[in-house]
Motif scaffolding. Structure first.
Motif, short mmCIF file in Angstrom:
data_model
loop_
_atom_site.label_atom_id
_atom_site.label_comp_id
_atom_site.label_asym_id
_atom_site.label_seq_id
_atom_site.Cartn_x
_atom_site.Cartn_y
_atom_site.Cartn_z
N ARG A 4 0.84 -1.20 0.00
CA ARG A 4 0.00 0.00 0.00
C ARG A 4 0.88 1.25 0.00
NH1 ARG A 4 -5.42 -0.67 1.79
NH2 ARG A 4 -5.69 1.53 1.41
N GLU A 7 2.30 1.72 -3.39
CA GLU A 7 1.23 2.20 -4.27
C GLU A 7 0.98 3.70 -4.04
OE1 GLU A 7 -2.49 -0.37 -4.82
OE2 GLU A 7 -3.15 1.18 -3.42
N ASP A 8 1.00 4.11 -2.76
CA ASP A 8 0.78 5.54 -2.44
C ASP A 8 1.89 6.40 -3.03
OD1 ASP A 8 -1.49 5.01 -0.94
OD2 ASP A 8 -0.34 4.66 0.89
N CYS A 11 1.61 6.70 -6.79
CA CYS A 11 0.54 7.59 -7.27
C CYS A 11 0.96 9.06 -7.19
CB CYS A 11 -0.78 7.30 -6.56
SG CYS A 11 -1.07 8.27 -5.09
N GLY A 75 -10.52 5.88 0.21
CA GLY A 75 -10.21 4.77 -0.69
C GLY A 75 -8.71 4.64 -0.89
N ARG A 76 -8.34 3.80 -1.84
CA ARG A 76 -6.90 3.60 -2.12
C ARG A 76 -6.37 4.76 -2.95
NH1 ARG A 76 -5.93 -2.66 -2.13
NH2 ARG A 76 -3.83 -2.03 -2.64
N ARG A 77 -5.09 5.01 -2.80
CA ARG A 77 -4.36 6.02 -3.58
C ARG A 77 -5.00 7.41 -3.48
NH1 ARG A 77 -5.04 1.50 -6.30
NH2 ARG A 77 -6.82 2.38 -7.39
N ASP A 96 -11.52 5.71 -4.48
CA ASP A 96 -10.13 5.49 -4.90
C ASP A 96 -9.66 6.64 -5.79
OD1 ASP A 96 -10.33 3.07 -3.64
OD2 ASP A 96 -10.62 1.92 -5.47
N ASP A 97 -8.37 6.94 -5.72
CA ASP A 97 -7.70 7.86 -6.65
C ASP A 97 -8.17 9.31 -6.58
OD1 ASP A 97 -6.03 5.85 -7.99
OD2 ASP A 97 -7.95 5.05 -8.63
N ARG A 122 -14.86 7.99 -7.44
CA ARG A 122 -13.45 7.72 -7.77
C ARG A 122 -12.86 8.86 -8.59
NH1 ARG A 122 -12.36 1.94 -8.60
NH2 ARG A 122 -13.87 0.82 -7.37
#
Ligand SMILES: CC(C)(COP(=O)(O)OP(=O)(O)OC[C@H]1O[C@@H](n2cnc3c(N)ncnc32)[C@H](O)[C@@H]1OP(=O)(O)O)[C@@H](O)C(=O)NCCC(=O)NCCS
Length: 236
Positions: A4, A7-8, A11, A75-77, A96-97, A122
């Protein structure tokens, strides 16, 4: 967890033209630190350790200037660029994003116990200083202009600017991928495009210089060792 974090960091490179090295991003991006501390606080909040969760969120605010309520769902990122002055309320949800710039508020407008903060889809980009207030949905890929005050739902792909927020030029953004500062590719003026290219070139050149400097200092160290060895052999 490491995945994670990777990934962060990745991004950030996709969204901030000023990002240079992974180490720099890891150590010097308060937006990432705030999100990482929020993940710990959110987990504790869900386990019922509410005071501790709030305490972590408070420490994160002191360190980064970004206040995220531990109950908020990210969410993610999700990337918070610059970050200072960002406030994300208790029932806010970010898909996300999403990308937020400094001074953004995802705030409530009522005392009702239920959903009272915005729900972002998103890939939403919220410009510096924008306020999104109340339990309103903001559709996937929407863009909120800097300093806008948004109090009504925003459709997917829509762009909202001004106070109160008004929708502009909705069809142009339909399939637009993320661009730094939410400007539309191909709609930029030529000066903006030239500056974007210059920023990218400068970052690339800085990286290359850094690699060359490292190689140079390695070869200098090797030369010094070789000279030392020669000197010792001659003395014998
Ligand atoms: C809203 C935004 C996404 C629009 O970008 P765009 O699609 O390239 O749109 P344009 O620049 O063509 O502007 C469209 C219209 O909105 C207006 N507008 C753009 N941004 C605005 C803003 N923040 N507030 C008020 N009006 C704005 C323009 O003047 C233009 O109006 P017009 O059609 O009457 O001439 C962009 O201007 C923005 O605010 N991005 C956030 C940038 C940011 O926060 N950067 C911080 C980096 S640290």
């Amino acid at each position: 967890m490491l995945n994670r974090i990777r990934e962060d960091i990745a991004c950030v490179f996709a969204r901030d033209p000023a990002a240079r090295t992974r180490w720099e991003v890891f150590t010097l991006y308060p937006g990432l630190h705030a999100v990482w501390l929020h993940r710990a606080a959110h987990r504790l909040w869900r386990c019922g350790w509410k005071w501790l969760a709030r305490a972590i969120s408070h420490v994160a605010r002191v360190l980064t200037g970004i206040e995220i309520h531990p109950a908020a769902q990210l969410g993610r990122r999700v990337f918070i660029d610059h970050g200072m002055g960002v406030v994300i309320g208790e029932t806010a949800v970010l898909g996300d994003d999403c990308t937020l710039y400094h001074g953004v508020t995802l705030g409530g407008t009522s005392w009702s116990a239920g959903q009272r903060h915005p729900v972002l889809g998103r890939g939403v980009v919220v410009g510096a200083g924008a306020k999104i207030l109340g339990p309103i949905p903001v559709g996937d890929g929407a863009r909120i202009g800097s300093n806008a005050v948004v109090v009504k739902a925003v459709p997917a792909g829509g762009t909202v600017v001004g106070v109160p927020g008004r929708l502009v030029d909705t069809e142009a953004q339909e399939a637009t991928p993320f661009t730094a500062y939410a400007v539309v590719q191909g709609h930029d003026d030529p000066y903006a495009q030239a500056i974007q290219r210059l920023i990218a070139d400068t970052a690339r050149l800085e990286n290359e210089i850094h690699v060359l400097q490292q190689q140079l200092s390695q070869s200098r160290a090797q030369d010094a060792v070789a000279a030392d060895t020669r000197h010792q052999m001659l003395e014998r």
